[in-house]
Design an enzyme around this catalytic site. Structure first.
Site: not given
Ligand code: NAP
Length: 281
Positions: A55, A99, A122
């Site tokens: 990422k 994450q 996200d």
């Protein structure tokens, strides 16, 4: 029949060129300000570390910066919440990625939900999910949103079609079903308690496999002419759907690898650039 390949890798590369141009324009018009995605990695799971690295690399490829936060495996919920709050209040941070998964002592849901809505690039907060499900403005959850972008890029018609989503996780199956519903598909969501799974799959015009088990969905369950989207990726380069026997009898499919995977990271940076433009521009 020769099936259409829904090439996520190619679409992600093309989108990166467009995003690079947008970031360059933003920098030029703002005296050098750059959108910044903060990534938080808690613990030392090697797969998670690889995803976070990928990422960060994607950010750099398009000229964005990433602020990489690493926290030890012993981190508490309170410590992680404090870090998220710090990033929420930092005006130079335009998006926050936590994450998944975090170590088990942490309340992951509470931490996801602490991310400010406008930085939730996200698409993991309950508020963002609820707004998306109501067709209100919110960043979409990256994997299902990436699938929607891929289907749209290849002009796959969804309205009136029967979409079957196998899996109902918060980051994939559930938001996927809501997005397909918003696109006017008729949606069936299957999960581990679903009876006669093969019969449901057989009725799919659009099939999304999001189970997390290698080739769990068998080729002979899938109808001729279906559009097959496989979110899974397992060692040996296979997904959640038994794909090889389907290639000459479905209408379209996502390859594994190179289908859904690249679109997930691409959607994260796509939404981070949007957030940067809103705040800097
Ligand atoms: P997950 O959280 O483990 O969820 C799996 C889902 O599958 C659950 O809803 C579960 O049902 C359902 N399921 C399990 N066994 C089943 C069965 N026998 N019949 C029907 N449904 C069953 O997984 P996830 O995070 O959603 O990920 C799903 C897949 O997508 C994985 O292969 C993962 O690697 C992949 N993925 C890819 C990306 C990417 O960027 N490409 C991102 C995220 C995930 P219950 O809810 O009833 O338990």
């Amino acid at each position: 029949m020769s099936a259409l390949v829904l090439d996520g890798k190619a679409l992600a590369q093309k989108t990166e060129q467009e995003l690079s141009a947008r970031v360059a324009k933003l920098k030029e018009s703002s005296g050098g300000q750059t959108p910044i995605l903060a990534t938080i990695l808690v613990g030392d799971d090697p797969a998670s570390a690889t995803y976070v690295k990928m990422k960060g690399n994607a950010c750099r490829r398009i000229g964005m910066d990433s602020l990489q936060v690493e926290m030890p495996a012993s981190t508490t919920t309170e410590q992680l919440l404090a870090k998220i709050e710090e990033l929420n209040s930092n005006p130079n941070v335009h998006g926050i990625l936590l994450q998944h998964p975090v170590p088990s002592q942490i309340n992951e849901r509470a931490c996801f939900d602490a991310i400010r809505l406008d930085k939730d690039v996200d698409g993991v907060t309950c508020l963002g999910f609820g707004r998306m499900a109501m067709d209100e403005k919110a960043y979409g959850c990256a994997t299902p949103k990436g699938i929607m972008r891929l289907l749209e890029a290849y002009d796959i018609e969804l309205a009136g079609k029967h979409a079957v989503v196998v899996g109902r996780s918060p980051i994939l199956g559930k938001p996927m079903a809501a997005m397909l519903l918003n696109a006017n598909a008729t949606v069936t969501t299957c999960h581990s308690h679903t009876r006669d799974l093969a019969d449901h799959v057989r009725r799919a015009d659009i099939l999304v496999g999001a189970v997390g088990r290698p080739e769990f969905i068998k080729a002979d369950w899938v109808a001729d002419g279906a559009v097959v989207v496989d979110a899974g990726y397992h060692s040996g380069g296979i997904g959640d759907i038994e794909l090889a026997p389907l290639l000459d009898r479905v209408a379209a499919y996502t390859p594994v690898p190179g289908g859904v995977g690249p679109m997930t990271i691409n959607t994260l940076i796509y939404q981070a650039v949007d957030s940067g433009e809103r705040k800097i521009g």
